[in-house]
Design a protein around this motif. Structure first.
Motif, mmCIF file in Angstrom:
data_model
loop_
_atom_site.group_PDB
_atom_site.id
_atom_site.type_symbol
_atom_site.label_atom_id
_atom_site.label_comp_id
_atom_site.label_asym_id
_atom_site.label_seq_id
_atom_site.Cartn_x
_atom_site.Cartn_y
_atom_site.Cartn_z
ATOM 1 N N SER A 184 0.816 -1.211 0.000
ATOM 2 C CA SER A 184 0.000 0.000 0.000
ATOM 3 C C SER A 184 0.852 1.264 0.000
ATOM 4 N N GLY A 185 2.076 1.168 0.481
ATOM 5 C CA GLY A 185 2.937 2.336 0.590
ATOM 6 C C GLY A 185 3.118 2.818 2.015
ATOM 7 N N ILE A 186 2.573 2.088 2.983
ATOM 8 C CA ILE A 186 2.702 2.489 4.384
ATOM 9 C C ILE A 186 3.225 1.304 5.198
ATOM 10 N N GLY A 187 4.183 1.576 6.057
ATOM 11 C CA GLY A 187 4.741 0.530 6.896
ATOM 12 C C GLY A 187 5.343 1.114 8.160
ATOM 13 N N ILE A 188 5.715 0.247 9.075
ATOM 14 C CA ILE A 188 6.377 0.643 10.314
ATOM 15 C C ILE A 188 7.508 -0.338 10.579
ATOM 16 N N ALA A 189 8.498 0.118 11.312
ATOM 17 C CA ALA A 189 9.635 -0.740 11.644
ATOM 18 C C ALA A 189 9.895 -0.689 13.134
ATOM 19 N N ASP A 190 10.175 -1.857 13.715
ATOM 20 C CA ASP A 190 10.673 -1.896 15.082
ATOM 21 C C ASP A 190 12.137 -2.303 15.026
ATOM 22 N N SER A 191 12.691 -2.754 16.113
ATOM 23 C CA SER A 191 14.119 -3.072 16.135
ATOM 24 C C SER A 191 14.466 -4.314 15.318
ATOM 25 N N GLU A 192 13.462 -5.106 14.962
ATOM 26 C CA GLU A 192 13.743 -6.376 14.282
ATOM 27 C C GLU A 192 13.011 -6.532 12.960
ATOM 28 N N TYR A 193 11.771 -6.055 12.885
ATOM 29 C CA TYR A 193 10.939 -6.326 11.720
ATOM 30 C C TYR A 193 10.425 -5.044 11.068
ATOM 31 N N LEU A 194 10.147 -5.178 9.775
ATOM 32 C CA LEU A 194 9.420 -4.167 9.023
ATOM 33 C C LEU A 194 8.036 -4.741 8.734
ATOM 34 N N PHE A 195 6.988 -3.991 9.119
ATOM 35 C CA PHE A 195 5.608 -4.407 8.866
ATOM 36 C C PHE A 195 5.026 -3.507 7.781
ATOM 37 N N VAL A 196 4.560 -4.113 6.682
ATOM 38 C CA VAL A 196 3.993 -3.336 5.581
ATOM 39 C C VAL A 196 2.649 -3.938 5.180
ATOM 40 N N THR A 197 1.710 -3.091 4.821
ATOM 41 C CA THR A 197 0.394 -3.563 4.407
ATOM 42 C C THR A 197 0.363 -3.821 2.902
ATOM 43 N N VAL A 198 -0.415 -4.821 2.506
ATOM 44 C CA VAL A 198 -0.571 -5.216 1.098
ATOM 45 C C VAL A 198 -2.054 -5.162 0.772
ATOM 46 N N ASN A 199 -2.411 -4.393 -0.268
ATOM 47 C CA ASN A 199 -3.843 -4.207 -0.554
ATOM 48 C C ASN A 199 -4.313 -4.737 -1.897
ATOM 49 N N VAL A 200 -3.389 -5.147 -2.784
ATOM 50 C CA VAL A 200 -3.802 -5.759 -4.054
ATOM 51 C C VAL A 200 -2.866 -6.913 -4.370
ATOM 52 N N ASP A 201 -3.374 -7.898 -5.124
ATOM 53 C CA ASP A 201 -2.535 -9.021 -5.525
ATOM 54 C C ASP A 201 -1.834 -8.702 -6.844
ATOM 55 N N GLU A 202 -1.157 -9.688 -7.424
ATOM 56 C CA GLU A 202 -0.380 -9.446 -8.632
ATOM 57 C C GLU A 202 -1.252 -9.165 -9.856
ATOM 58 N N GLU A 203 -2.557 -9.401 -9.749
ATOM 59 C CA GLU A 203 -3.484 -9.038 -10.818
ATOM 60 C C GLU A 203 -4.229 -7.745 -10.496
ATOM 61 N N TYR A 204 -3.788 -7.093 -9.451
ATOM 62 C CA TYR A 204 -4.343 -5.831 -8.992
ATOM 63 C C TYR A 204 -5.761 -5.971 -8.452
ATOM 64 N N ALA A 205 -6.103 -7.157 -7.985
ATOM 65 C CA ALA A 205 -7.391 -7.378 -7.330
ATOM 66 C C ALA A 205 -7.244 -7.109 -5.839
ATOM 67 N N PRO A 206 -8.272 -6.529 -5.183
ATOM 68 C CA PRO A 206 -8.160 -6.184 -3.759
ATOM 69 C C PRO A 206 -7.941 -7.412 -2.891
ATOM 70 N N ILE A 207 -7.014 -7.297 -1.955
ATOM 71 C CA ILE A 207 -6.760 -8.326 -0.954
ATOM 72 C C ILE A 207 -6.417 -7.615 0.355
ATOM 73 N N GLY A 208 -6.134 -8.399 1.380
ATOM 74 C CA GLY A 208 -5.742 -7.825 2.654
ATOM 75 C C GLY A 208 -4.739 -8.696 3.370
ATOM 76 N N LYS A 209 -3.557 -8.162 3.593
ATOM 77 C CA LYS A 209 -2.550 -8.900 4.363
ATOM 78 C C LYS A 209 -1.475 -7.926 4.833
ATOM 79 N N ILE A 210 -0.669 -8.404 5.766
ATOM 80 C CA ILE A 210 0.475 -7.646 6.268
ATOM 81 C C ILE A 210 1.708 -8.519 6.096
#
Length: 369
Positions: free
Chosen positions: A231-257
């Protein structure tokens, strides 16, 4: 009104009363004018910093004019600061923070996008620093290790540029044939994500994760098309980067982190049962995710994901255009107003109506508490 009053007094032959009334009316006019301009057009030195906890950016693409409405934690004591930037900030990303600065892009006029800079807002003093870049149409940025990064794509070539604040110099990595669409900094590294059409199936896209050192030396490239596009938005802690995903490879809406390890670059998926995850925050032990589509400006729900994966939803009943966490409050700002919700209950505490002028839009929330 004043000319009619003067004519009456002239016919009454009372010059001393004329002067008195003229002075009184002039004084009243001055008082009314002053009341209309209270807390407007503030210079930095005139702001009451002690009563400021966050700001809301209002901007336009049609003029070099933006403003920040500064508020305290009760949505009171509003102060207004005028700025000479066009298209400052965007609902497509949130301001990133590094070393006490919040960073935004002023793209410039909508038909040009030729402002070559990223600005940093000092959280303590509210001073603004401009960081120069060599490229126009900047669309996403990151900051870490005394460097500010930004990306753009023009004429089929993507550029990733780093401005070194200490050495006052820049370095650029160019990639032809791809489109850089977001970058994130974490643990002395920069994670850059691009997309391009799949040459085998034009209905699909290929997405690649590039990992660089803070000096833009390439460490790793990996095809992440199977996960979708970020999606273009994420956060980072000391170990991990968390980013949101809103479309799949066919540009269909999905939801995952995606949970990306910042050292070995392994990727885990965190599922969410609703599409269009957008902004993401860490609050205590939980992840808070907004479900909002910036293309159509729709979405009113947030999900709270606990460490064990349990997910609950809250419908805030307001469009989640721009959001931020300020102390123990969740702030929402959209074209209609600003809303303060108590965390973790998401009970509405305060609201502040906005009357945004035509051609202007609310583009960011700056948490400076």
């Amino acid at each position: 009104m004043m000319s009619g009053r003067i004519q009456q007094l002239k016919t009454g032959k009372k010059p001393q009363i004329v002067k008195c009334i003229l002075f009184t009316e002039a004084l009243l006019f001055f008082i009314l004018l002053s009341a209309c301009s209270v807390n407007r057009n503030k210079r930095l030195s005139e702001l009451d910093r002690d009563s400021i906890d966050f700001g809301v950016v209002i901007t336009t693409e049609s003029a070099y004019h933006s403003k920040i409405l500064w508020f305290d934690s009760e949505l009171e004591a509003a102060q207004e600061q005028e700025l000479s930037y066009a298209a400052l900030g965007s609902p497509f990303y949130v301001p990133v923070e590094d070393h006490g600065e919040l960073f935004l892009i002023p793209q410039g006029l909508g038909n040009q996008k030729d402002t070559k800079k990223v600005i940093g807002v000092n959280k303590g003093s509210l001073e603004i620093t401009e960081y120069p870049f060599q490229h126009i149409a900047l669309n996403h940025m990151a900051a870490a290790d005394d460097r500010v990064y930004a990306i753009n794509t023009l004429n089929g070539v993507s550029c990733l540029e780093a401005w070194d604040k200490k050495n006052q110099s820049s370095k650029t990595v160019e990639l032809p044939g791809v489109h850089f669409y977001c970058i994130f900094a974490g643990n002395h590294k920069l994670f850059a994500f691009d997309m391009q059409e799949n040459p085998v199936d034009p209905n699909k896209y290929i997405s690649t994760m590039h990992v660089y050192t803070s000096e833009l030396n390439l460490l790793k490239e990996e095809d992440i098309s199977e996960y979708g596009m970020l999606s273009g938005i994420g956060i980072a802690d000391s170990e991990y980067l968390f980013v949101t995903v809103n479309v799949d490879e066919e540009y269909a809406p999905i939801g995952k982190i995606l949970k990306i390890h910042q050292d070995n670059f392994t990727i885990e998926e965190i599922s969410t049962s609703k599409d269009s995850p957008h902004a993401i925050y860490q609050y205590q032990q939980d992840l808070i995710v907004t479900h909002y589509d910036p293309v159509v400006d729709q979405g009113t729900q947030v999900s709270i994901i606990e460490p064990n994966g349990r997910e609950t939803f809250k419908d805030l009943k307001v469009t989640l255009t721009n959001t931020a966490i300020v102390e123990n409050s969740f702030i929402v700002a959209n074209q209609a107003g600003i809303y303060q919700f108590q965390l973790p209950s998401f009970e509405l505490l305060n609201s502040y109506p906005l009357n945004v002028a035509d051609g202007y839009y609310v583009s960011a929330v700056l948490a400076v508490d």
